[in-house]
Design a protein around this motif. Structure first.
Motif, mmCIF file in Angstrom:
data_model
loop_
_atom_site.group_PDB
_atom_site.id
_atom_site.type_symbol
_atom_site.label_atom_id
_atom_site.label_comp_id
_atom_site.label_asym_id
_atom_site.label_seq_id
_atom_site.Cartn_x
_atom_site.Cartn_y
_atom_site.Cartn_z
ATOM 1 N N ALA A 8 0.839 -1.200 0.000
ATOM 2 C CA ALA A 8 0.000 0.000 0.000
ATOM 3 C C ALA A 8 0.876 1.253 0.000
ATOM 4 C CB ALA A 8 -0.940 -0.005 1.196
ATOM 5 N N LEU A 9 1.889 1.275 0.833
ATOM 6 C CA LEU A 9 2.798 2.418 0.893
ATOM 7 C C LEU A 9 3.503 2.610 -0.439
ATOM 8 C CD1 LEU A 9 4.324 4.639 2.379
ATOM 9 C CD2 LEU A 9 5.934 2.902 3.132
ATOM 10 N N VAL A 12 1.041 4.098 -2.940
ATOM 11 C CA VAL A 12 0.765 5.522 -2.695
ATOM 12 C C VAL A 12 1.969 6.358 -3.106
ATOM 13 C CG1 VAL A 12 0.276 7.269 -0.922
ATOM 14 C CG2 VAL A 12 -0.935 5.076 -0.893
ATOM 15 N N ALA A 114 -3.359 1.757 -6.285
ATOM 16 C CA ALA A 114 -3.209 2.062 -4.859
ATOM 17 C C ALA A 114 -4.527 1.822 -4.117
ATOM 18 C CB ALA A 114 -2.739 3.502 -4.674
ATOM 19 N N HIS A 117 -5.232 -1.564 -2.675
ATOM 20 C CA HIS A 117 -4.503 -1.988 -1.481
ATOM 21 C C HIS A 117 -5.201 -1.463 -0.227
ATOM 22 C CE1 HIS A 117 -1.126 -3.665 -3.671
ATOM 23 N NE2 HIS A 117 -1.134 -2.592 -4.436
ATOM 24 N N VAL A 119 -4.984 0.858 1.921
ATOM 25 C CA VAL A 119 -4.426 2.155 2.315
ATOM 26 C C VAL A 119 -5.236 2.711 3.480
ATOM 27 C CG1 VAL A 119 -3.496 2.673 0.026
ATOM 28 C CG2 VAL A 119 -5.801 3.405 0.602
ATOM 29 N N ARG A 124 -7.466 7.343 1.302
ATOM 30 C CA ARG A 124 -8.361 6.841 0.245
ATOM 31 C C ARG A 124 -9.101 7.958 -0.502
ATOM 32 N NH1 ARG A 124 -9.862 2.143 -1.539
ATOM 33 N NH2 ARG A 124 -8.586 1.076 0.002
#
Length: 149
Positions: A8-9, A12, A114, A117, A119, A124
């Motif tokens: 996720a990181l 992003v 992204a 995932h 996040v 979001r």
């Protein structure tokens, strides 16, 4: 504060990097285009992408991470290609605008990835906004190509 070092990181950060890259590409393209209306549209889009990048960077820092930096050498290479295309015949402008539309499609795709995932919830909405904005910008820039052709 939760540290979320995972896919996720990375996703992003990819959106952030793409925002920064698009901002530079749009701004540079605006500088080399002869048509003031086209240049103005790209300048506004560049400013919007810069704001989005700043907001994402702030959110990443709030989650305990430092944003990735984009590849300035690769951007310089793209700018050289853009300059050459813009200096070519009139079709150089169309080619340059098509590339900016493709940049926006890449940004929308990165935001969509992204969003797939886990996040954080506060990130979001920003990703959803970036995705929608990039999709709209890709369509608008493509319209500029059609109008310019």
């Amino acid at each position: 504060m939760t540290l979320w070092r995972d896919e996720a990181l990375a996703a992003v950060n990819e959106v952030l990097t793409q925002c920064e890259s698009n901002a530079r590409h749009h701004r540079y393209s605006a500088e080399v285009l002869a048509a003031p209306a086209l240049a103005g549209s790209l300048q506004r889009l560049a400013a919007e992408r810069e704001r989005m990048a700043e907001q994402l960077a702030y959110q990443l820092r709030a989650h305990g991470d430092l944003p990735d930096a984009s590849d300035s050498e690769l951007d310089s290479l793209h700018e050289l290609g853009d300059r050459l295309m813009a200096r070519l015949a009139a079709r150089g402008t169309a080619v340059l605008l098509r590339e900016r539309a493709e940049d926006e499609r890449r940004l929308a795709a990165a935001a969509q990835l992204a969003l797939g995932h886990a996040v954080p919830g506060d990130v979001r909405p920003q990703l959803e906004h970036i995705r929608a904005s990039a999709q709209q910008a890709a369509t608008q820039v493509a319209t500029l190509v059609d109008r310019d052709a």
